[in-house]
Design an enzyme around this catalytic site. Structure first.
Site, short mmCIF file in Angstrom:
data_model
loop_
_atom_site.label_atom_id
_atom_site.label_comp_id
_atom_site.label_asym_id
_atom_site.label_seq_id
_atom_site.Cartn_x
_atom_site.Cartn_y
_atom_site.Cartn_z
N ASP A 18 0.88 -1.16 0.00
CA ASP A 18 0.00 0.00 0.00
C ASP A 18 0.92 1.21 0.00
OD1 ASP A 18 -1.67 2.10 0.54
OD2 ASP A 18 -2.37 1.36 2.49
N LYS A 76 3.00 11.06 -3.40
CA LYS A 76 1.94 10.40 -4.18
C LYS A 76 1.05 11.42 -4.90
CE LYS A 76 -1.66 6.87 -3.49
NZ LYS A 76 -2.22 5.98 -2.44
N GLU A 121 -7.18 0.41 -4.61
CA GLU A 121 -7.22 0.33 -3.14
C GLU A 121 -8.57 -0.20 -2.63
OE1 GLU A 121 -5.99 4.28 -2.10
OE2 GLU A 121 -3.96 3.91 -2.83
N ASP A 133 -12.83 5.84 2.26
CA ASP A 133 -11.42 5.92 2.66
C ASP A 133 -11.07 7.35 3.07
OD1 ASP A 133 -8.67 5.99 2.83
OD2 ASP A 133 -8.33 4.83 1.00
#
Ligand code: AMP
Length: 618
Positions: A23, A86, A186, A210
């Site tokens: 992850d 990211k 994800e 999330d």
């Protein structure tokens, strides 16, 4: 034959190599594997913790540290400490320009359309290299903890990541010495961690909520026949637990009449208060009151006050859920499972509001920080052939197509197509003897390519010279399971071929994808008008070309007045092309057609009789 060795860490027999699940997060990253008992487990490299902060620090001596060690330099050496990389992956400076102030390090904008670079000292790094450092650290930790080589991985990405961002993630893995077997969404990984979708007979529509430190996203997935289909995604790339911390901090500033200017100049106090705010937030996940102080400043807050402060932010996430449901063509009542991901879903109010919104209890049994990595490990196990085959299916968020005559977008793979997918269409040349064909690939919903995003451009060269309309050029789009596009062009008569893997030079922000969709709806009417005008104009131009060639070749068969009259119709058509009136163009095309049809027939007859006499005509 598979090699088998004894794993010194677990004391059991182990295949020589194993595939890990990673992850790669905005704030934290982690790596998981399937332990000898067959269960997913996050790898804990002794003493280093499970979560690896996605932070890189460039030391004065040129060495690099990653994780907690790097985190310590966030405030003391911000210029050389890279966080949130990211957010930059697969992005151009244009994409991130409005968030410029968010980054304390140097993001370089030498060319606004190319991918961003980060300047550290006098060196430049791409976000791919920087993510590569994080992945390398994860790989090394896994190898250290498991005492076996780790060369293969599954890496997760947000469901909304576009081609460019997925490709960048894959490349980062390569740089870290990892063979990236699959890029997995994800939410899909989170679902797998809960065992949802592992049974091929299962049919479900689920929501994955999330909420991390700095980002929020929600995905609606449809699971059917072991296939995971992302029906829709929504979110906000700048909404998360950090906002909750800021809300507490601002509350304390007001309560204590602190001068914001003084605070701004006192980095140590500022940082100290920030950390206390986060501590308070976490404490309020399990208690009703937080009470502390810093440098004599009383820092107290009740759970009730906290909830009042964050209510608008939580509501924003629910608004995104609402939009995701609409886009996914589903309703809250139809969602059968709701999965919580990300550290901020530990806040009780978040869970309660989400549960109330969907009208059912949420899944929060698995640690929300680990759930994605654990699911990635399960996916790696599936790929290793240790579980029944499960397909993963995503949708492409924007249509993909090529530019055709007049700058029109010709969609080859429509938005929301399931991937992997393949689609193609046949084209031809528009000019006699054309030997090259430019193929421009675009992404977006508008009818005109210049309103969409250009992904790539290449030229199919070496088409043998043929009259216009004769070559058959097959253009095929192949979008693989990772959402990476390959475009192939083949001229069928000659076999001339060209293929490009599309590595877009820039990415799109989530908001931009949304904006492009909105624009396409708002402009739909105007776009249709414009498309019709362009089509009419293109047809008119083709007609002019054909008519002029006809006159040139066949004047011998025509009378003088016929030639003059035809030229008058040709000029009338030419004049109409720029008048902006599609009906006028069509009228002029028809008039020219009507007038010349009898000659065309006559010429054809004459040509045939000439040919039968053995004479060659052109
Ligand atoms: P992630 O990006 O998923 O690692 O989430 C990190 C976020 O979760 C940060 O904002 C943390 O402050 C937050 N967080 C971690 N633990 C808790 C907790 N017990 N209660 C509320 N928020 C938490």
């Amino acid at each position: 034959m598979a090699k088998v060795s004894i794993n010194l860490a677990t004391g059991s027999l182990q295949k020589e190599e194993l595939i890990v699940g990673i992850d790669l997060g905005t704030t934290n990253s982690l790596v998981a594997f399937i332990n000898p008992d067959g269960n997913p487990q996050v790898i804990n490299d002794t003493g280093k913790g499970l979560l690896v902060p996605s932070i890189i620090h460039f030391q004065a001596d040129g060495s690099i540290v990653v994780g907690n060690e790097a985190k310590e330099f966030l405030t003391s050496d911000p210029e050389n400490t890279i966080f949130s990389v990211k957010r930059l992956l697969g992005r151009s400076y244009q994409d991130i320009a409005r968030y410029r102030d968010f980054f304390s390090y140097k993001v370089i904008d030498d060319n606004s359309e190319s991918l961003v670079k980060i300047k550290v000292g006098d060196k430049f790094y791409t976000p791919i290299e920087l993510s590569g450092f994080i992945l390398k650290e994860l790989k090394e930790r896994a190898e250290h903890a498991l005492k076996i080589p780790v060369n293969r991985a599954v890496i997760t990405v947000p469901a909304y990541f576009n081609d460019s961002q997925r490709q960048a993630t894959r490349d980062a893995g390569k740089l870290a010495g990892l063979d990236v077997l699959r890029i997995v969404n994800e939410p899909t990984a989170a679902s797998l961690a809960y065992g949802i979708g592992l049974n091929p007979d299962e049919e479900k529509t689920i929501a994955v909520y999330d909420l991390g430190g700095g980002t929020f996203d929600v995905s609606i997935l449809k699971i059917q026949n072991g296939i995971f289909e992302v029906l829709s995604t929504n979110g906000d790339t700048f909404l998360g637990g950090d906002d909750f911390d800021r809300a507490i901090l601002n509350y304390w500033i007001t309560e204590n009449n602190l001068d914001p200017e003084v605070l701004a100049n006192d980095q140590i106090l500022n940082q100290g208060l920030r950390l206390k705010a986060e501590e308070a937030k976490k404490a309020l996940s399990t208690q009703n009151l937080y009470n502390d102080s810093l440098n004599g400043i009383p820092l107290a807050i009740s759970k009730q006050k906290f909830e009042e402060l964050i209510a608008p932010k939580v509501q924003e996430t629910l608004d995104c859920c609402k939009k995701a449901l609409v886009d996914g063509g589903t309703k809250a009542e139809e969602i059968q499972e709701v999965i919580m991901v990300g550290g901020s879903t530990r806040t009780p109010m978040v869970k309660e509001r989400v549960a109330a919104f969907f009208g059912k209890a949420v899944h929060d049994q698995i640690n929300p920080d680990q759930v994605v990595a654990l699911g990635a490990a399960i996916q790696s196990d599936i790929l290793a052939g240790n579980r029944s085959d499960i397909l993963l299916l995503d949708v492409t968020p924007l249509s993909l197509g090529i530019e055709t005559m007049g700058g029109l977008m010709d969609v080859i793979i429509p938005r929301n197509s399931k991937v992997p997918t393949k689609a193609g269409r046949q084209y031809t040349t528009s000019v006699d003897g054309q030997v090259n064909m430019k193929i421009s690939v675009f992404q977006g919903e508008r009818d005109l390519v210049n309103e969409n995003r250009k992904l790539a451009e290449f030229e199919l060269k070496g088409i043998p010279a043929m009259p216009a309309g004769l070559p058959k050029v097959d253009i095929n789009f192949l979008l693989n399971a990772d959402g990476i596009l390959t475009v192939q062009a083949v001229e069928l008569r000659s076999g001339v071929k060209q293929e490009v893997a599309i590595k877009p030079s820039y990415g799109l922000t989530d908001a931009e994808v949304e904006q492009m969709l909105l624009d396409s709806i708002q402009h739909a009417q105007a776009d249709v008008q414009q498309r019709m005008l362009i089509e009419a104009r293109t047809e008119g131009e083709q007609m002019l070309y054909t008519a002029e060639r006809f006159l040139e070749k066949n004047s011998a068969y025509l009378q003088e007045n016929e030639i003059v009259e035809t030229k008058t119709y040709i000029e009338a058509l030419r004049a109409s092309l720029n008048a902006g009136d599609k009906d006028l163009i069509h009228a002029k095309i028809d008039e020219l057609n009507e007038y010349t049809r009898p000659f065309a027939e006559r010429v054809m007859d004459m040509a045939i009789s000439q040919a039968m006499k053995g004479k060659q005509i052109e």
